[in-house]
Design an enzyme around this catalytic site. Structure first.
Site, short mmCIF file in Angstrom:
data_model
loop_
_atom_site.label_atom_id
_atom_site.label_comp_id
_atom_site.label_asym_id
_atom_site.label_seq_id
_atom_site.Cartn_x
_atom_site.Cartn_y
_atom_site.Cartn_z
N SER A 112 -12.11 -45.76 31.92
CA SER A 112 -12.70 -46.36 33.12
C SER A 112 -14.16 -46.68 32.83
O SER A 112 -14.79 -46.02 31.99
CB SER A 112 -12.63 -45.38 34.29
N TYR B 137 -15.10 -37.05 37.87
CA TYR B 137 -14.28 -38.18 37.39
C TYR B 137 -14.99 -38.88 36.23
O TYR B 137 -14.35 -39.21 35.21
CB TYR B 137 -14.00 -39.15 38.54
P1 NDP Z 1 -2.50 -45.28 40.95
O1 NDP Z 1 -2.91 -44.16 41.86
O2 NDP Z 1 -1.84 -46.47 41.53
O3 NDP Z 1 -1.58 -44.70 39.78
C1 NDP Z 1 -1.82 -43.45 39.20
C2 NDP Z 1 -0.57 -43.03 38.45
O4 NDP Z 1 -0.82 -41.79 37.79
C3 NDP Z 1 0.62 -42.83 39.36
O5 NDP Z 1 1.77 -43.37 38.75
C4 NDP Z 1 0.75 -41.31 39.44
O6 NDP Z 1 2.11 -40.96 39.60
C5 NDP Z 1 0.26 -40.91 38.06
N1 NDP Z 1 -0.17 -39.53 38.01
C6 NDP Z 1 -1.18 -38.93 38.67
N2 NDP Z 1 -1.22 -37.61 38.38
C7 NDP Z 1 -0.20 -37.39 37.50
C8 NDP Z 1 0.29 -36.23 36.83
N3 NDP Z 1 -0.28 -35.03 37.03
N4 NDP Z 1 1.33 -36.36 35.99
C9 NDP Z 1 1.90 -37.57 35.80
N5 NDP Z 1 1.51 -38.69 36.41
C10 NDP Z 1 0.46 -38.60 37.25
O7 NDP Z 1 -3.85 -45.70 40.20
P2 NDP Z 1 -4.12 -46.70 38.98
O8 NDP Z 1 -2.92 -47.41 38.56
O9 NDP Z 1 -5.32 -47.47 39.35
O10 NDP Z 1 -4.57 -45.65 37.88
C11 NDP Z 1 -4.04 -45.61 36.57
C12 NDP Z 1 -5.12 -45.13 35.63
O11 NDP Z 1 -6.20 -46.06 35.63
C13 NDP Z 1 -5.75 -43.79 36.00
O12 NDP Z 1 -5.98 -43.07 34.82
C14 NDP Z 1 -7.08 -44.19 36.64
O13 NDP Z 1 -8.03 -43.17 36.53
C15 NDP Z 1 -7.43 -45.40 35.83
N6 NDP Z 1 -8.36 -46.36 36.38
C16 NDP Z 1 -8.17 -46.93 37.60
C17 NDP Z 1 -9.07 -47.87 38.07
C18 NDP Z 1 -8.96 -48.50 39.42
O14 NDP Z 1 -9.97 -48.99 39.94
N7 NDP Z 1 -7.78 -48.56 40.01
C19 NDP Z 1 -10.20 -48.32 37.25
C20 NDP Z 1 -10.29 -47.64 36.00
C21 NDP Z 1 -9.40 -46.73 35.59
P3 NDP Z 1 2.69 -39.73 40.46
O15 NDP Z 1 1.76 -39.51 41.62
O16 NDP Z 1 4.05 -40.21 40.85
O17 NDP Z 1 2.73 -38.59 39.49
C1 8X3 Z 2 -12.00 -46.39 38.70
C2 8X3 Z 2 -13.23 -47.19 38.81
O1 8X3 Z 2 -15.55 -47.29 39.84
O2 8X3 Z 2 -13.81 -46.27 41.17
O3 8X3 Z 2 -11.95 -45.73 37.49
O4 8X3 Z 2 -14.71 -45.11 39.26
S1 8X3 Z 2 -14.39 -46.41 39.80
#
Ligand code: NDP
Ligand code: 8X3
Length: 260
Positions: free
Chosen positions: A145, A158
């Site tokens: 991120s 985070y």
């Molecule tokens: P979502 O919340 O839509 O997806 C997160 C996914 O992670 C879900 O499928 C969830 O599935 C899974 N997850 C969470 N905890 C666990 C666990 N303990 N074991 C297995 N699976 C887990 O968010 P995003 O798609 O946006 O996030 C995906 C990744 O991208 C993350 O690492 C996030 O930090 C990162 N990210 C997101 C950004 C954004 O702005 N959206 C920007 C930068 C990075 P379930 O709950 O079914 O287990």
């Molecule tokens: C997700 C982006 O800016 O919410 O990783 O931390 S931010």
């Protein structure tokens, strides 16, 4: 479609929503075999069904909690009944909990963020390395991120966790040099998925405010980059990609249009 990913085995963590679910669909369109993990199995099953309809060579899912070593081992035991080798590991599972200052933060939130975003990546890599090493040109793609590169108020745990992911990626590239395994990280900025709803514990109005007046990245924008990274030729390692919405020049510099 590029021939590169056809019939390749791709494991995606956190495939039940957001980037992971979009990646399942886009890797499916490339004709890959998919191994999908997350905690919400009903959601996973629907993603796997969609992937099969989109052209996956196969799409199977199994419960996975990356915060538990036992769950990771059980997931890999299951995966090994389907394939002995792996071509692409995508460590995508993760997220944030809360936006509290350190003064007001909660141990449990900090622990969950470290467990999912940092230790989860280590556990998944350790468990899959034997499957990746037996493949001529495999890839590990970690989802970081912009938060791992720039700090913001309320983001201590985070930001630290995603900075941890970045250093794990860099360490792995050194440790795996000579094995042929590529190691990459993709660091997205603001993307509209379930990320903010999870961060704000189901408060969808607060989550929507994060993206108000701006055009965020979509899950597909990030998944397309995953497919591109994974389909480079064997001698090319994409080390690090930072991708942000055009409206987000920097963490604190977001262009927002006034509501009409
Ligand atoms: P979502 O919340 O839509 O997806 C997160 C996914 O992670 C879900 O499928 C969830 O599935 C899974 N997850 C969470 N905890 C666990 C666990 N303990 N074991 C297995 N699976 C887990 O968010 P995003 O798609 O946006 O996030 C995906 C990744 O991208 C993350 O690492 C996030 O930090 C990162 N990210 C997101 C950004 C954004 O702005 N959206 C920007 C930068 C990075 P379930 O709950 O079914 O287990
Ligand atoms: C997700 C982006 O800016 O919410 O990783 O931390 S931010």
């Amino acid at each position: 479609m590029t021939a590169f990913l056809k019939n390749k085995w791709v494991l995606i963590t956190g495939a039940s929503s957001g980037f992971g679910a979009a990646a399942a669909r886009l890797f499916a369109q490339q004709g890959a075999h998919l191994l999908l993990g997350a905690r919400r199995v009903d959601r996973l099953e629907s993603v796997a069904r969609g992937a099969r309809e989109s052209g996956a060579a196969s799409a199977s899912c199994h419960p996975l909690d990356v915060t538990s070593t036992a769950s990771v081992h059980e997931f890999i035991r299951w995966a090994r009944t389907l394939t002995k080798h792996l071509d692409v590991l995508i460590n995508n599972a993760g997220g944030a909990l809360g936006l509290d200052t350190v003064a007001k933060g909660h141990d449990q939130d900090w622990e969950t963020m470290m467990q999912t975003n940092v230790l989860g990546v280590l556990r998944m890599v350790r468990a899959t390395l034997p499957m990746l090493e037996s493949t001529p040109c495999s890839s590990i793609i970690n989802i970081g991120s912009t938060a791992g590169r720039v700090a913001y108020e309320g983001g201590a745990a985070y930001c630290a966790a995603k900075a941890g992911e970045l250093q794990i990626t860099r360490t792995l590239r050194l440790e795996l040099n000579g094995t042929g395994i590529r190691v990459s990280t993709i660091a997205p900025g603001a993307a509209q998925t379930e990320f903010s709803t999870v961060r704000f514990r189901g408060d969808t109005s607060r989550a929507a405010m994060v993206y108000e007046g701006m055009v965020p990245l979509t899950a597909d924008d990030v998944a397309e980059i995953m497919v591109w990274v994974a389909s480079r030729p064997a001698h090319v390692n994409i080390d690090e990609i930072v991708v942000k919405p055009t409206d987000q020049a920097a963490m604190h510099k977001v262009h927002r249009r006034q509501a009409k």
